[in-house]
Design a protein around this motif. Sequence first.
Motif, PDB file in Angstrom:
ATOM      1  N   THR A  80       0.831  -1.204   0.000  1.00 36.51           N
ATOM      2  CA  THR A  80       0.000   0.000   0.000  1.00 36.51           C
ATOM      3  C   THR A  80       0.868   1.256   0.000  1.00 36.51           C
ATOM      4  O   THR A  80       0.618   2.197  -0.752  1.00 36.51           O
ATOM      5  CB  THR A  80      -0.951   0.000   1.223  1.00 36.51           C
ATOM      6  N   TRP A  81       1.916   1.258   0.833  1.00 29.46           N
ATOM      7  CA  TRP A  81       2.815   2.404   0.899  1.00 29.46           C
ATOM      8  C   TRP A  81       3.509   2.619  -0.450  1.00 29.46           C
ATOM      9  O   TRP A  81       3.611   3.734  -0.934  1.00 29.46           O
ATOM     10  CB  TRP A  81       3.846   2.204   2.011  1.00 29.46           C
TER      11      TRP A  81
ATOM     12  N   VAL B 180      -4.481  -0.216  -8.868  1.00 30.02           N
ATOM     13  CA  VAL B 180      -3.318   0.582  -9.255  1.00 30.02           C
ATOM     14  C   VAL B 180      -2.931   0.334 -10.712  1.00 30.02           C
ATOM     15  O   VAL B 180      -2.501   1.252 -11.414  1.00 30.02           O
ATOM     16  CB  VAL B 180      -2.121   0.374  -8.308  1.00 30.02           C
TER      17      VAL B 180
ATOM     18  N   GLU C 154       1.069   4.097  -2.981  1.00 31.20           N
ATOM     19  CA  GLU C 154       0.712   5.486  -2.683  1.00 31.20           C
ATOM     20  C   GLU C 154       1.873   6.453  -2.817  1.00 31.20           C
ATOM     21  O   GLU C 154       1.668   7.635  -3.100  1.00 31.20           O
ATOM     22  CB  GLU C 154       0.135   5.585  -1.269  1.00 31.20           C
ATOM     23  N   ASN C 155       3.119   5.983  -2.614  1.00 29.57           N
ATOM     24  CA  ASN C 155       4.246   6.905  -2.528  1.00 29.57           C
ATOM     25  C   ASN C 155       5.338   6.736  -3.582  1.00 29.57           C
ATOM     26  O   ASN C 155       6.090   7.671  -3.819  1.00 29.57           O
ATOM     27  CB  ASN C 155       4.903   6.775  -1.147  1.00 29.57           C
TER      28      ASN C 155
END
Length: 163
Positions: free
Chosen positions: A22-23, A91, A26-27
Amino acid sequence: MEGERRVGVAVDFSPCSKKALTWAVENIVRDGDQLILINVQPGGYFEGTEIQLWEATGSPLIPLTEFSDPAIMKKYGMRPDAEILDILNTVARQKEIVVVTKIFWGDPREKICEAIEKIPLSCLIIGNRGLGKIKRVLLGSVSNYVVNSAVCPVTVVKTNHED
């Protein structure tokens, strides 16, 4: 492949690897990147001859469509998590990225470092289980080993015990 980033995420379907994925999504992951999930299964007895052949080199790169198919993943000895599949499909659609998985068999520390070099990865994101000092000494820390041995930048996403 010039200019194409290959972002690796070590995934074992634990809460800390979900958090790392997830990180990363998102990043780190940008439009046009290739997201490569690295999964390491324990070594040992193998039923399928294909797996015996892949033990040394890892599986071929498995596209997201096959990774999402339970029948195909059964031959690899895996059952992907529905939440991870949802994250990956979302994604892939939103950022127009290619998502593939590579499975290795053996010691996660060594196989993750091997994947970094053989694929090769631009960077790797890995979760940290948050073992205490005594457990880390006795069991060893995969993330610590990878950070100290990898030939690419490694980001460790820490897991809070409240998560």
